[in-house]
Enzyme design. Structure first.
Site, PDB file in Angstrom:
ATOM      1  N   ILE A   1       0.957  -1.490  -0.423  1.00 32.48           N
ATOM      2  CA  ILE A   1      -0.019  -0.278  -0.149  1.00 32.48           C
ATOM      3  C   ILE A   1       0.915   0.837  -0.081  1.00 32.48           C
ATOM      4  CG2 ILE A   1      -1.773   0.935   1.144  1.00 32.48           C
ATOM      5  CD1 ILE A   1      -2.651  -1.739   0.063  1.00 32.48           C
TER       6      ILE A   1
ATOM      7  N   GLY B   1     -11.026   1.128  -2.834  1.00 30.39           N
ATOM      8  CA  GLY B   1      -9.085   1.282  -3.557  1.00 30.39           C
ATOM      9  C   GLY B   1      -8.606   0.445  -2.366  1.00 30.39           C
ATOM     10  N   GLU B   2      -7.785   0.810  -1.944  1.00 26.00           N
ATOM     11  CA  GLU B   2      -6.501   0.111  -0.958  1.00 26.00           C
ATOM     12  C   GLU B   2      -5.578  -1.229  -1.876  1.00 26.00           C
ATOM     13  OE1 GLU B   2      -8.732  -0.715   2.228  1.00 26.00           O
ATOM     14  OE2 GLU B   2      -8.578   0.669   3.377  1.00 26.00           O
ATOM     15  N   GLY B   3      -6.467  -1.883  -2.373  1.00 28.24           N
ATOM     16  CA  GLY B   3      -5.682  -2.618  -3.552  1.00 28.24           C
ATOM     17  C   GLY B   3      -6.552  -4.117  -2.903  1.00 28.24           C
TER      18      GLY B   3
END
EC number: 2.4.2.21
Length: 356
Positions: A65, A319-321
């Protein structure tokens, strides 16, 4: 620019087409009608070519991240205060965020990097501080970063990819955190695609329609302000309106392609970083799997530009992966099916079709 600074222009690795053909042949021999497992078959075949083995696997996923703050929040384009970026960094490291839970579930290594957030110095266990600057400048008034700062962010991404490779990671996910970064990603997309903010700007972290119209106006004006100085140069565009974390992700994607590490691209912001990477080094596209199509406005257009087939479509917008992490389960399933299903010969099943 020095030779060292141009590392991202070096050649990328090529998928093994012989192995890909062997993987395709294996799929034809498995006990199922041809093509019956749809996209799961293609995922396994593509991963075979990238990993140079007929039996691909995902045993050691790596997630990084990247976080950065954005000066454009001064234009009131976000529903959340800038302090949330720092607060979420601590949440990532302490295990409370969605991506933290996903990483734990998949036994993935989770790296958290602060590329440049606003605030006093701090020490959160599990957060690596590599501050390039305390957030970008307000790109509505000036370039978000200098060229050197942009190169430094790319380098952070490179270093993360190199570390993952050294630790024997077999797939890489880059996530992002930064209040205001959907605004930055939309501005990047506008300049990269030569399209309007109206087409490529969405609600981000939950702003209302009135705020959306203001956000579109801010981006349109910024795009007009920067266009003459950046032309079609992806690096200049990235420095002009990008984010430190977006540039770091771009660097990660470029390096992963160079060292032969497959990538799962996350949502809108990560996909814009992928587009930047492809504009800098077109063949890096071969190393990208696309986790999902997000609910964020404009993501579908960016995916189309990248000729990408997202694995999931679940209206994710975190988001964040997290979308890439969610798709990881499907990629692992594709590998298990490809590797462990019996062939017609092994199962003593005739694969011949009955003549009409």
């Amino acid at each position: 620019m020095t030779e060292q600074a141009q590392w991202f222009l070096a050649a990328v690795q090529q998928p093994d087409l012989d192995v890909k053909q062997q993987a395709e042949q294996r799929q034809l021999q498995l006990t199922k009608p041809t093509g019956a497992l749809g996209d799961l078959e293609q995922i396994a075949i593509n991963l075979s070519a990238l990993q140079r083995t007929v039996f691909p696997k995902i045993n050691k996923p790596w997630i990084t991240i990247f976080a950065g703050d954005h000066g454009v929040v001064a234009e009131n384009i976000s529903a959340y205060p800038q302090a949330v970026t720092r607060q979420m960094l601590q949440n990532f490291a302490s295990g409370g965020a969605a991506i933290s839970v996903i990483a734990k579930h998949h036994h993935a290594h989770l790296q958290v990097i602060d590329c440049g957030t606003v605030g006093d110095s701090y020490n959160y266990v599990g957060v690596e501080c590599h501050t390039i600057r305390a957030g970008t400048a307000n790109f509505a008034e000036q370039a978000a970063m200098t060229n050197q700062e942009c190169l430094a962010a790319l380098e952070l991404g490179k270093n993360s990819a190199d570390l993952a490779k050294a630790k024997d990671a077999d797939i890489f996910i880059a996530g992002e955190m930064g209040i205001g970064n959907t605004c930055s990603a939309s501005a990047l997309a506008c300049l990269l695609l030569s399209e309007s903010a109206q087409q490529l700007t969405g609600l981000g972290t939950g702003i209302n329609i009135e705020q959306l119209q203001h956000k579109i106006k801010v981006i349109d004006q910024a795009v007009k302000f920067h266009r003459a100085n950046v032309a079609n140069d992806a690096l200049k565009i990235l420095a002009a309106v990008g984010g430190l974390e977006i540039a770091a992700i771009t660097g990660t994607y470029l390096r992963c392609a160079q060292i032969g590490l497959p990538i799962i691209v996350d949502g809108f912001i990560s996909s814009v970083a992928a587009l930047c990477a492809v504009r800098i080094q077109p063949q890096s596209r071969e190393w990208m799997l696309f986790g999902h199509q997000s609910a964020e406005y404009g993501h579908q257009r960016v995916l189309k530009e990248l000729d990408a087939q997202p694995i999931l479509a679940m209206n994710l917008r975190l988001g964040e992966g997290s979308g890439a992490g969610s798709a990881l389960s499907m990629i692992q399933l594709a590998c298990v099916l490809h590797n462990q299903m019996a062939t017609f010969v092994e199962a003593a099943v005739t694969g011949d079709k009955v003549a009409p």
